[in-house]
Design an enzyme around this catalytic site. Structure first.
Site, short mmCIF file in Angstrom:
data_model
loop_
_atom_site.label_atom_id
_atom_site.label_comp_id
_atom_site.label_asym_id
_atom_site.label_seq_id
_atom_site.Cartn_x
_atom_site.Cartn_y
_atom_site.Cartn_z
N SER A 1 -9.93 -0.40 7.28
CA SER A 1 -9.37 -0.17 5.95
C SER A 1 -8.76 -1.39 5.29
O SER A 1 -8.43 -1.36 4.10
CB SER A 1 -8.32 0.95 6.00
OG SER A 1 -8.94 2.19 6.20
N LYS B 1 0.84 -1.20 0.00
CA LYS B 1 0.00 0.00 0.00
C LYS B 1 0.87 1.25 0.00
O LYS B 1 1.87 1.33 0.72
CB LYS B 1 -0.92 -0.02 1.23
CG LYS B 1 -1.93 1.11 1.29
CD LYS B 1 -2.83 0.95 2.51
CE LYS B 1 -3.87 2.05 2.61
NZ LYS B 1 -4.76 1.86 3.77
N SER C 1 -9.57 1.90 3.19
CA SER C 1 -8.74 2.66 2.27
C SER C 1 -7.75 1.80 1.47
O SER C 1 -7.15 2.26 0.51
CB SER C 1 -7.95 3.71 3.06
OG SER C 1 -7.07 3.10 4.00
#
Length: 448
Positions: free
Chosen positions: A182, A84, A158
């Site tokens: 997330s 990420k 996210s």
């Protein structure tokens, strides 16, 4: 190269590790396969921000040389990972999904240093909701990733790109971060496994903060076994067989929470299946007088504003509208409100610990509504529901995992299991047993 390797379906870390050890194909073969998948889906899935073609191939070649010499570093030596774009990689630009962030870390985050030391390979960085501060995965700057399993709905946030990368067969496993769901929300919406460990078990140093009291690093993967392998390598969490508390699950009931009837029915069917497999299913009621969303929003808003205050004051135009609004809300949270929220968390942590005693896990739907479209996901009521079931575990610092729901439920949906802080080993053993009991196959949409 093996025809089995070249299929577009997601590959498990477990199988790849076995196949590399058996010399069925090389790490270079594996990396080339995933790089081709990434390139082929650059427009349709859009999971990655940057792809490290040259360095990934170099790392794969080095892994093959170690294996040939009989010196693999670990069971993940030669396994590709997606990262990420909030986790620091030395010399690589970090944007955190935002037009207001452009950082080039001078050193690796500890989890990346661990990855390199274990021989894992970095494929690239994945898209995300801006500043990891939203549940949809939509992004005003780059458009975000797309859900490879259900293109009509959001990928979740996210950690949207990390979930899309695994579900789309672009990487066997991915790092994500989780401040209020997330990792687990996108895992549910993309029908994969997402695990948030106990607070602090994996270092968040070198990870761009969202709300430091709540931030966790974890994994998105195709199976529980893959998460267990990763946690053994990165968190020194042993793999054990079977749940240890009598195969007892507690449905975590919140009377004030409205659950979509289709989700409620799907969960009931799943629990009936487990009951028929010998699990004892009971119900516990959430602590009263505690508004999870209010308390978590107070803490998150207070901390996120202070992390990003300079950006909000100097370059507000570089922030997406939804994130800018949330940061402005955070500027109005007082220190007194923040301290009271932290005090409430201490009380509820004790109460949930009492509720969880004697059970292998507490259970609820990962998301209590069906997957929203990109248009619906901008609504405030929808955004709140996307986070409603995943905020408590961050407040408690508790381990939590989302498993794909059964195919006879609404597509998609997920089952969340959680426990109390420190019970990561036991929770993962329980999750593996539950997943085996449900034996949920992956949706065919993810394999094309």
């Amino acid at each position: 190269m093996s025809d089995a390797l070249d299929r577009p379906a997601p590959h498990t870390l477990h199988d790849l590790s076995d196949d590399l050890a058996a010399n069925r194909y090389s790490a270079v073969d594996v990396v080339d396969h995933f790089l081709r998948r990434i390139d082929d889906t650059a427009d349709s899935i859009r999971a990655f921000v940057e792809v490290f073609h040259d360095s990934a191939r170099r790392q794969a070649k080095e892994s093959d040389e170690r294996r040939l010499a009989g010196r693999p570093r670990s069971e993940i030596d030669g396994i590709p990972f997606a990262v990420k774009d909030i986790i620091g990689i030395a010399g690589q630009r970090m944007y955190a999904g935002s037009g207001a962030v452009d950082i080039v870390p001078t050193s690796d985050a500890p989890v990346i240093a661990q990855l390199r030391a274990a021989g894992g390979i970095i494929l690239g960085t994945t898209r995300m909701h801006e500043l990891a501060y939203g549940p949809s995965g939509l992004n005003d700057f780059d458009g975000g990733a797309y859900n490879p399993c259900y293109p009509e709905i959001i990928p979740g946030g996210s950690s949207s790109g990390s979930a899309a990368a695994v579900a789309g067969g672009l990487s066997p496993i991915a790092f994500g971060s989780d401040t209020g769901g997330s990792i687990r929300a996108p895992a549910s919406l993309c029908q994969i496994v997402g695990f948030k460990p106990s607070y602090g078990l994996l270092s968040t140093e070198g990870v761009h903060p969202t709300a430091p009291t709540l931030d966790h690093v974890g994994f998105l993967a195709a199976s529980v076994d893959d998460v267990r392998i990763a946690m053994r390598v990165f968190g020194d969490v042993p793999i054990i067989d079977g749940p240890g508390r009598g195969r007892r699950l507690a449905v975590f009931d919140e009377p004030d929470l409205t659950v979509d009837p289709a989700i409620a029915t799907a969960l009931r069917r799943a629990l009936d299946t487990l009951s028929n497999c010998g699990w004892r299913i009971e119900a516990v009621t959430a602590p009263s007088g505690f508004d999870v969303m209010d308390v978590s929003s107070t803490i998150m808003a207070y901390e996120a504003y202070r992390v990003n205050r300079e950006r909000l004051e100097t370059v507000p135009e570089r922030l997406g509208a939804d994130v800018r609004e949330r940061l402005q809300d955070g500027s109005r949270v007082t220190s007194g409100q923040y301290e009271r929220a932290l005090h409430e968390v201490d009380r509820v942590r004790t109460e949930v610990g009492v509720l969880a005693e004697g059970y292998d896990a507490l259970v609820n739907p990962t998301i209590p509504i069906t997957g929203p479209t990109r248009e619906d996901a901008v609504r405030e009521d929808v955004r709140r529901m996307l986070m409603r079931n995943t905020r408590l575990q961050n407040l408690l610092g508790a381990p939590a995992i989302s498993l794909p729901g059964a195919e006879d439920g609404p597509a998609p949906w997920g089952i969340q299991l959680f426990s109390v802080r420190g019970r990561d080993t036991e929770l993962l053993a329980t999750a593996a047993a539950v997943a085996a009991g449900l034996a949920t196959p992956r949706p065919t949409q993810c394999m094309t």
